[in-house]
Scaffold this active site. Structure first.
Site, PDB file in Angstrom:
ATOM      1  N   ASP A 205      23.136  65.735  49.261  1.00  0.00           N
ATOM      2  CA  ASP A 205      22.863  64.299  49.271  1.00  0.00           C
ATOM      3  C   ASP A 205      21.750  63.929  50.245  1.00  0.00           C
ATOM      4  OD1 ASP A 205      25.096  64.359  47.678  1.00  0.00           O
ATOM      5  OD2 ASP A 205      26.187  62.811  48.781  1.00  0.00           O
TER       6      ASP A 205
ATOM      7  N   HIS B 198      24.277  68.147  52.857  1.00  0.00           N
ATOM      8  CA  HIS B 198      23.100  67.285  52.967  1.00  0.00           C
ATOM      9  C   HIS B 198      21.874  68.146  53.231  1.00  0.00           C
ATOM     10  CE1 HIS B 198      26.564  64.677  53.752  1.00  0.00           C
ATOM     11  NE2 HIS B 198      25.814  63.693  53.289  1.00  0.00           N
TER      12      HIS B 198
HETATM   13 NI    NI Z   1      24.738  60.002  51.435  1.00  0.00          NI
END
Ligand code: NI
Length: 280
Positions: free
Chosen positions: A83, A225
């Site tokens: 993400d 991430h």
């Molecule tokens: Ni996020």
């Protein structure tokens, strides 16, 4: 009928209707029906059951899944998801690692970053990974109305389409916040996760790898991430560890079967896999 009689009958009729209505409501509304205790029982058992309004009653309870045969186990497939990117330093390193190990992944990108780094977004798609919508600038959607959310998602989808030629077919809400307004605004499924190793908070590859290893099971959706070097470092070790355990990596579309059966792709519905054991 005299006015005096009417003035007596009307209030009493209302009062009677209220009493009857309130009694029906009390006995018929499911909130007053006993709820099942948390324990699991294969055979019907007598159990003290606490109702939502605090009464304890003796009732008979049986595990609703007790006589349902378990489905065949899920195959050992898992989805890596990244993400908040793309990131100019860390995403290229991650793409190189995924390529070296022949692992497909899913990237939930921010529209603002795609606009800033269109070549990286394109490289994600041309490398065979799936690209998903993670809003324009990571807004907390919890207080936004349907039109505002829709405008944000459309703007992001357009930026992705312009940069990559691919329209995002899945969306992940920032912070995992799912509201009715988001569900109405979304044109794609909402994809959540089942393992959050908190790589955004604890920037140590060791910790992240250990947390994923501790929770991994078939069907896991792993949240990472690609904006942190520690997460990219952890990813290569996660790949090696899970491959050694016999796991295969798939995209979100493959995990949920969207690629095989497009009718499973329902807009606005939150998706993550639960096994039969999770339900018990
Ligand atoms: Ni996020």
């Amino acid at each position: 009928m005299s006015r005096r009689l009417l003035s007596l009958i009307v209030p009493w009729t209302f009062l009677l209707a209220f009493v009857v209505g309130a009694s029906l409501w009390f006995f018929l509304v499911p909130a007053h029906a006993p709820v099942a205790p948390v324990a699991v029982a294969a055979e019907p058992v007598e159990a003290f059951i606490v109702t939502p309004d605090g009464h304890t009653v003796l009732g008979v309870w049986q595990d609703p899944l007790a006589n349902v045969p378990p489905p065949p186990p899920l195959p050992k497939i898992v989805a890596l998801t990244f993400d908040d990117g793309p990131h100019p330093t860390h995403t290229p390193v991650l793409l190189e690692i995924l390529k070296r190990h022949q692992v497909p992944a899913t990237f939930f990108v921010l529209g603002s970053r795609v606009e800033q780094y269109p070549a990286l977004a394109r490289q994600i798609v041309t490398s065979g990974h799936q690209i998903g919508n993670h809003t324009w600038d990571h807004a907390d959607l919890s207080s936004l109305d349907t039109d505002t959310i829709k405008a944000d998602l459309d703007r992001t989808a357009l930026a992705v389409a312009v940069a990559t030629g691919a329209v995002p077919q899945v969306m992940r809400p920032p912070y995992g916040v799912v509201t009715t307004e988001l569900q109405q605004a979304a044109a794609t499924p909402l994809v959540l996760w089942s393992i959050d190793p908190k790589d955004w908070r604890d920037r140590e590859a060791d910790t992240v790898v250990q947390r994923v290893e501790a929770e991994i099971k078939p069907g896991s959706v792993i949240l990472l991430h690609d904006i942190y070097g520690s997460s990219v470092e952890a990813t290569e070790r996660i790949i090696l560890s899970l491959k050694a355990q016999g796991y295969t990596f798939v995209t979100v579309d493959q995990l949920f079967g969207f690629d095989q059966a497009p009718e499973l792709r329902i807009a606005g519905v939150p998706y993550y896999l639960q096994t039969f054991d999770d339900l018990r």
